[in-house]
Every structure is written in structure tokens, then in C-alpha cells.
Write an enzyme that holds these catalytic residues in place. Structure first.
Site, PDB file in Angstrom:
ATOM      1  N   LYS A 156      57.221 -36.876  40.280  1.00  0.00           N
ATOM      2  CA  LYS A 156      56.985 -35.877  39.220  1.00  0.00           C
ATOM      3  C   LYS A 156      58.280 -35.400  38.569  1.00  0.00           C
ATOM      4  O   LYS A 156      58.238 -34.784  37.512  1.00  0.00           O
ATOM      5  CB  LYS A 156      56.137 -34.720  39.732  1.00  0.00           C
ATOM      6  CG  LYS A 156      56.791 -33.806  40.720  1.00  0.00           C
ATOM      7  CD  LYS A 156      55.843 -32.656  41.087  1.00  0.00           C
ATOM      8  CE  LYS A 156      56.359 -31.908  42.255  1.00  0.00           C
ATOM      9  NZ  LYS A 156      56.680 -30.711  42.425  1.00  0.00           N
ATOM     10  N   ASP A 157      59.446 -35.672  39.201  1.00  0.00           N
ATOM     11  CA  ASP A 157      60.734 -35.297  38.596  1.00  0.00           C
ATOM     12  C   ASP A 157      61.242 -36.332  37.593  1.00  0.00           C
ATOM     13  O   ASP A 157      62.196 -36.069  36.868  1.00  0.00           O
ATOM     14  CB  ASP A 157      61.818 -35.128  39.678  1.00  0.00           C
ATOM     15  CG  ASP A 157      61.542 -33.960  40.625  1.00  0.00           C
ATOM     16  OD1 ASP A 157      60.811 -33.032  40.208  1.00  0.00           O
ATOM     17  OD2 ASP A 157      62.045 -33.978  41.752  1.00  0.00           O
TER      18      ASP A 157
ATOM     19  N   ARG B  38      52.804 -24.839  34.391  1.00  0.00           N
ATOM     20  CA  ARG B  38      51.492 -25.478  34.618  1.00  0.00           C
ATOM     21  C   ARG B  38      50.671 -24.667  35.618  1.00  0.00           C
ATOM     22  O   ARG B  38      49.479 -24.418  35.413  1.00  0.00           O
ATOM     23  CB  ARG B  38      51.723 -26.891  35.171  1.00  0.00           C
ATOM     24  CG  ARG B  38      50.486 -27.565  35.735  1.00  0.00           C
ATOM     25  CD  ARG B  38      50.829 -28.858  36.466  1.00  0.00           C
ATOM     26  NE  ARG B  38      51.662 -28.659  37.639  1.00  0.00           N
ATOM     27  CZ  ARG B  38      51.215 -28.259  38.821  1.00  0.00           C
ATOM     28  NH1 ARG B  38      49.938 -28.000  39.007  1.00  0.00           N
ATOM     29  NH2 ARG B  38      52.040 -28.107  39.832  1.00  0.00           N
ATOM     30  N   ARG B  39      51.311 -24.278  36.726  1.00  0.00           N
ATOM     31  CA  ARG B  39      50.592 -23.487  37.729  1.00  0.00           C
ATOM     32  C   ARG B  39      50.242 -22.110  37.175  1.00  0.00           C
ATOM     33  O   ARG B  39      49.149 -21.607  37.399  1.00  0.00           O
ATOM     34  CB  ARG B  39      51.437 -23.360  39.004  1.00  0.00           C
ATOM     35  CG  ARG B  39      51.514 -24.656  39.802  1.00  0.00           C
ATOM     36  CD  ARG B  39      52.436 -24.538  41.012  1.00  0.00           C
ATOM     37  NE  ARG B  39      52.465 -25.787  41.778  1.00  0.00           N
ATOM     38  CZ  ARG B  39      53.535 -26.257  42.404  1.00  0.00           C
ATOM     39  NH1 ARG B  39      54.677 -25.604  42.354  1.00  0.00           N
ATOM     40  NH2 ARG B  39      53.465 -27.399  43.076  1.00  0.00           N
TER      41      ARG B  39
ATOM     42  N   ARG C 223      62.561 -19.768  41.912  1.00  0.00           N
ATOM     43  CA  ARG C 223      63.207 -21.058  42.154  1.00  0.00           C
ATOM     44  C   ARG C 223      63.552 -21.124  43.630  1.00  0.00           C
ATOM     45  O   ARG C 223      63.388 -20.165  44.353  1.00  0.00           O
ATOM     46  CB  ARG C 223      64.518 -21.172  41.345  1.00  0.00           C
ATOM     47  CG  ARG C 223      64.380 -21.400  39.873  1.00  0.00           C
ATOM     48  CD  ARG C 223      64.508 -22.825  39.361  1.00  0.00           C
ATOM     49  NE  ARG C 223      65.051 -23.866  40.188  1.00  0.00           N
ATOM     50  CZ  ARG C 223      66.157 -24.538  39.940  1.00  0.00           C
ATOM     51  NH1 ARG C 223      66.904 -24.222  38.910  1.00  0.00           N
ATOM     52  NH2 ARG C 223      66.541 -25.519  40.704  1.00  0.00           N
TER      53      ARG C 223
ATOM     54  N   ARG D 290      61.101 -20.091  49.164  1.00  0.00           N
ATOM     55  CA  ARG D 290      59.849 -19.666  48.519  1.00  0.00           C
ATOM     56  C   ARG D 290      58.893 -19.029  49.520  1.00  0.00           C
ATOM     57  O   ARG D 290      58.294 -17.991  49.252  1.00  0.00           O
ATOM     58  CB  ARG D 290      59.196 -20.864  47.826  1.00  0.00           C
ATOM     59  CG  ARG D 290      60.023 -21.349  46.653  1.00  0.00           C
ATOM     60  CD  ARG D 290      59.416 -22.567  45.979  1.00  0.00           C
ATOM     61  NE  ARG D 290      60.355 -23.135  45.011  1.00  0.00           N
ATOM     62  CZ  ARG D 290      60.004 -23.668  43.849  1.00  0.00           C
ATOM     63  NH1 ARG D 290      58.739 -23.728  43.512  1.00  0.00           N
ATOM     64  NH2 ARG D 290      60.908 -24.163  43.041  1.00  0.00           N
TER      65      ARG D 290
ATOM     66  N   CYS E 173      58.570 -32.382  32.153  1.00  0.00           N
ATOM     67  CA  CYS E 173      57.944 -31.911  33.393  1.00  0.00           C
ATOM     68  C   CYS E 173      58.000 -30.395  33.520  1.00  0.00           C
ATOM     69  O   CYS E 173      57.495 -29.841  34.478  1.00  0.00           O
ATOM     70  CB  CYS E 173      58.529 -32.601  34.622  1.00  0.00           C
ATOM     71  SG  CYS E 173      60.184 -32.095  35.031  1.00  0.00           S
TER      72      CYS E 173
END
Length: 322
Positions: A84-85, A132-133, A154, A160, A247
Site C-alpha cells: 500500500k506504500d 480514508r479511515r 503518526r 499508536r 496513498c
């Protein structure tokens, strides 16, 4: 003695715990395949050192370009990326030699007191750095008749989860695959249904890249490729590319394979794009035969993107790269 057959293969990886874990798994697979030692070469990328949000520093490619530079300079033999990166355009000089079988692509919630998303109180603070989330979580909360606050964060997985442990946030949303690869799935309080939150295109999949000029290595690495995963992520990334989104754009996509008994017969591609407040979402899906070529997978993604653009997706992505 100029025999290179037993020289260790140099695998370039980012330094994060997650990157090291997934690169270690690939290194072991390549050792078994080739009988050659594989050494990890740690490379610091701009995305690892910058404290700005991914959207500010450009999102796409910030974790990838330093690894690709090392590949092109011959400092490493191959690299492992989180798919996805990767930017959707593949450089001519580099071969995407293998996309191994994908881990669970979905997102997960890690919340205080073992709560699920539905149980979180109104006004709950949920951390995620992903537009997106944010878009999908806010839309889902609205469907449940409550408001939440999405807080941009981040940092690595430890950082997190730490926000929740310290009581600074009620919950964080992360990728299931990353937690699985570092052995922390037990901390998940809820696996988020893809009907509610579609993952990032390519989420849960790895990309193994080497120089185009190293044909023997590319051929060896290709043995780790999973054709179903490749078809699925190719369709997802084609959708992303056709929406002209990077992305860091609020685009979710998932291609899943539909089986009739033991035989995979069809592939369903779902896409979503929305405003980060969740007030406007464009969500569509398409189903067709499993693509038998990269071109067919790309076409599937492009067709769904065109339908989404017809429904107004372009206006929901903020700044579009021209």
C-alpha cells in the site's frame, strides 16, 4: 574465486519493527528457496524521519524512494515494501518480482476497556493518520446516530497503541496485517467489517522488488508470487491510479475472490471515496470473472473508477495531482 552463488543476498528494508518483521519473513522464504544466506540492510526513508503528516509530505512513495535508490545503485539486491506504500506507477528499471499471499487486509480497532466501535460513547476520540479511515469511520458513526472525533496521529504501532493505553485517545484504528506480523493481534478489540470500512488498496500485501537487469533473481523471487493476490491488488491499485489519487487520498478498495465450493470463480471489487467528515461517500462495486492477466485486472479497476467518477468521486478527493 568470483563465484557469487553463495554471497549473501542483500535485502533492503525500512528500520521499523513492522518492516523488519515482514522483511525477516521474506528473507527466510528466500533462504529456503535459494539455499543462499540473506542479510537485512536497514535503510532510513524520508517517511521514517519526517514528523509531518503523510498527507503533507506527499503520502505516496515517502517510505519507498530510498529503498528504490539503493536498489538502482546496487547497494541491495532486492527490497520488501508494504504494497500500500508503493506509488501506482511502476518504474521501468525495477521489477515487481513477487506479491506473496496476502495477510488479512482489514482494519482493526484497539479501544479502551475492550470496547467495539458500536459501544464507543458519543464524542469518542479515535486516532488515525488516514483520511480514508476518517471518512469511513465518521460515516459509520453517523449511521449509528452518533458523532465521533477523528484525531490525526503518526508513529509506529507501539506509539499508536500507547495513545489508548495512556488514556489520550479512546481508540486507534490500525491494519490487521501489521499487528499479526509483529505478534500483537491479541490486543485487537474488534476486526472492522469491510462492509463498514474498506481497507487501503493493497493493504495486507507485500511487494518484493528487484532490478530489471537481475533477471535470474527476478525469476527466483517470482516463485513467491501468489497469482490471486496479484490479481486482487492489481485491480485495487488500478482503481486508485484511475482516480488519480495517491496513498494519502481518502480512497478505500478491496478485491475479494468469490469461491463456488473449492473453486474460485469470480472477483468482486469494491471502492469507496469520501470527504474526511464522512458526510459524502461514493461507494460502488463490480463483480466479474477472476482476471487471467494483469491487463484484465487493470481494466476492472479502471471501469469501477470511471463509474465512481460519474457519481462525483472527483470532487471528494481534495487536491488532485495534475
Amino acid at each position: 574465486m568470483n563465484d557469487t552463488s553463495m554471497r549473501p543476498l542483500r535485502l533492503g528494508t525500512r528500520r521499523s519493527k513492522l518492516a523488519m518483521a515482514q522483511s525477516g519473513q521474506v528473507a527466510e522464504a528466500v533462504r529456503q528457496l535459494t539455499g543462499r544466506p540473506v542479510e537485512l540492510v536497514e535503510i532510513t526513508t524520508y517517511g521514517d524521519v519526517s514528523r509531518e503528516s503523510l498527507a503533507q509530505i506527499g503520502g505516496t512513495g515517502v517510505f519507498v524512494s530510498a529503498l528504490r535508490d539503493a536498489l538502482l545503485a546496487g547497494e541491495i539486491d532486492f527490497a520488501v515494501h508494504s504494497l500500500k506504500d508503493l506509488p501506482t506507477a511502476q518504474p521501468d528499471e525495477l521489477a515487481l518480482a513477487a506479491i506473496p499471499p496476502r495477510e488479512d487486509p482489514c482494519d482493526v480497532l484497539i479501544a479502551r476497556d475492550g470496547l467495539t466501535f458500536q459501544e464507543l460513547p458519543a464524542g469518542a476520540r479515535i486516532g488515525t493518520g488516514s483520511p480514508r479511515r476518517m471518512a469511513q469511520l465518521n460515516a459509520w458513526a453517523r449511521e449509528l446516530g452518533k458523532e465521533i472525533e477523528t484525531v490525526p496521529i503518526r508513529g509506529n504501532i507501539d506509539t499508536r497503541i500507547g495513545f489508548v493505553a495512556k488514556g489520550e485517545l479512546d481508540a486507534v484504528v490500525l491494519a490487521a496485517a501489521g499487528l499479526s506480523r509483529i505478534g500483537r493481534s491479541a490486543e485487537v478489540t474488534q476486526f472492522l467489517e469491510t462492509d463498514a470500512v474498506l481497507p487501503a488498496p493493497g493493504q495486507g500485501a507485500l511487494a518484493i522488488e528487484c532490478a530489471m537487469t537481475n533477471a535470474p533473481l527476478a525469476a527466483t523471487l517470482a516463485e513467491l508470487d501468489d497469482p490471486y493476490t496479484r490479481a486482487a491488488v492489481t485491480a485495487e491499485r488500478s482503481l486508485l491510479a484511475a482516480l488519480e489519487a495517491g496513498c494519502s487520498a481518502p480512497v478505500g478498495a478491496l478485491a475479494d475472490l468469490l469461491a463456488d465450493g473449492q473453486i474460485v470463480t469470480e472477483m468482486r471489487l469494491r471502492g469507496v471515496v469520501g470527504t474526511t467528515d464522512g458526510k459524502t461517500l461514493v461507494q460502488l462495486s463490480t463483480t466479474g470473472p477472476v482476471p487471467s492477466s494483469s491487463e484484465e485486472a487493470v481494466a476492472m479497476g479502471r471501469e469501477l473508477a470511471a463509474a465512481m467518477l460519474d457519481k462525483g468521486a472527483a470532487g471528494l478527493m481534495g487536491e488532485r495531482a495534475l
